[in-house]
Design an enzyme around this catalytic site. Structure first.
Site, short mmCIF file in Angstrom:
data_model
loop_
_atom_site.label_atom_id
_atom_site.label_comp_id
_atom_site.label_asym_id
_atom_site.label_seq_id
_atom_site.Cartn_x
_atom_site.Cartn_y
_atom_site.Cartn_z
N ASN A 1 -0.49 0.49 5.44
CA ASN A 1 0.08 1.47 4.53
C ASN A 1 -0.96 2.51 4.16
O ASN A 1 -2.17 2.30 4.35
CB ASN A 1 0.58 0.77 3.25
CG ASN A 1 1.93 0.12 3.43
OD1 ASN A 1 2.81 0.65 4.11
ND2 ASN A 1 2.10 -1.05 2.83
N CYS B 1 6.86 -2.30 10.25
CA CYS B 1 7.38 -0.97 9.94
C CYS B 1 8.32 -0.57 11.06
O CYS B 1 7.90 -0.44 12.21
CB CYS B 1 6.23 0.02 9.81
SG CYS B 1 6.73 1.72 9.51
N GLU C 1 8.69 2.89 -0.93
CA GLU C 1 7.90 1.96 -0.13
C GLU C 1 6.65 1.50 -0.88
O GLU C 1 5.86 2.31 -1.36
CB GLU C 1 7.49 2.60 1.20
CG GLU C 1 8.66 2.80 2.15
CD GLU C 1 8.19 3.00 3.59
OE1 GLU C 1 7.39 2.17 4.08
OE2 GLU C 1 8.62 3.99 4.20
N ARG C 2 6.49 0.18 -0.95
CA ARG C 2 5.24 -0.36 -1.49
C ARG C 2 4.10 0.04 -0.56
O ARG C 2 4.29 0.22 0.65
CB ARG C 2 5.32 -1.89 -1.60
CG ARG C 2 5.42 -2.57 -0.24
CD ARG C 2 5.32 -4.07 -0.34
NE ARG C 2 5.33 -4.65 1.01
CZ ARG C 2 5.16 -5.94 1.25
NH1 ARG C 2 4.97 -6.78 0.26
NH2 ARG C 2 5.19 -6.41 2.49
N CYS D 1 12.89 5.01 5.91
CA CYS D 1 12.22 3.71 6.07
C CYS D 1 13.05 2.87 7.02
O CYS D 1 14.20 2.53 6.71
CB CYS D 1 12.08 3.02 4.71
SG CYS D 1 11.43 1.34 4.81
#
Length: 262
Positions: free
Chosen positions: A64, A73, A190-191, A200
């Site tokens: 990330n 992802c 999104e974290r 996403c």
């Protein structure tokens, strides 16, 4: 050290991709955060490294933009597929490994665009509540169905869930989903990015499967609109369990370059 990179996006979800077979680079969280910074670095929602994996075409590692290695992802996987194709590691079909296991990818040409299909992991939905569903589609997703999704203050509402006592440590992605006449409209928080992204892939997948749990039907394909573009999710359903799940949509190269990582 100067490292060549490529920047790709899948429906607005953008990634820095590096062929790490030669460099064997082990990035620090600070280096990853710098590269993904939209003011001082290249700018991206995440960084991906391609390495060798015996028995498959390659291995995909995803980070990330906050610098931490993360889970699967979906849009990143679709971008990685055409990156590997550009390196002649695979053709129009590929088989690769990621943190959640093995995946299959397929590439087709539609006019001047590449359409990339990614086979996702099998999913069983165990948490179905009146106000939400929670499921793992390679990454954890908290899915809420509601109206007025386009106009809502998504970041504020999503952070109430993301930083709740339950999710404060491990985190979760949060998807707000609106059922339209012939498609879903999804906005995702999104974290790791800690903000909304334009699209996403695992969130789109989670939203489509959540709909199938709530409203089982003969349809096994759902069109999903995001702020970054349109994706399609197809699947086979048996109760709350899903197999043969495919995430399909466009992905493209944005640019290539070289950057000095100190």
């Amino acid at each position: 050290m100067k490292i060549p990179f490529s920047k790709y996006h899948g429906t607005g979800n953008d990634f820095i991709i590096i062929d790490n077979r030669e460099f064997q680079w082990k990035p620090t969280p600070e280096e990853i955060a710098f590269l993904c910074d939209r003011h001082f670095g290249i700018g991206a929602d995440g960084l991906m490294l391609l390495t060798e994996k015996p028995g498959t075409d390659f291995y995909m590692t995803y980070y990330n933009s906050d610098g931490r290695e993360s889970t699967m992802c979906g849009n990143g996987g679709r971008c990685m597929i055409i990156f590997a194709r550009s390196l002649a590691l695979s053709g129009d079909e590929t088989r690769f490994q990621a943190i959640d296991g093995e995946h299959i990818g397929k590439v087709t040409q539609k006019e001047d665009s590449l359409i990339v299909s990614l086979k996702m992991k099998d999913v069983t939905v165990n948490e179905v509540e009146a106000g939400h569903l929670f499921l793992e589609t390679g990454s954890p997703h908290y899915v809420v169905f509601k109206t007025g999704v386009e106009a809502m203050d998504l970041t504020t509402e999503a952070r109430k869930i993301r930083y709740s006592k339950r999710f404060r440590e491990e985190g979760t992605n949060v998807d707000f989903v609106e059922i339209m006449q012939d498609h879903l409209f999804v906005r995702s928080y999104e974290r790791g990015v800690e903000d909304e992204t334009l699209s996403c892939g695992t969130g789109v997948t989670a939203s489509a499967l959540a709909l199938a749990v709530k409203n089982p039907s003969q349809d096994s394909s759902v069109e999903v609109h995001t702020r970054g573009g349109t994706l399609t999710v197809s699947y086979k359903q048996k109760g709350n369990s899903f197999t043969d799940i495919w995430l399909k949509g466009p992905a493209m190269l944005v640019f290539r370059g070289e950057i000095d990582v100190k």
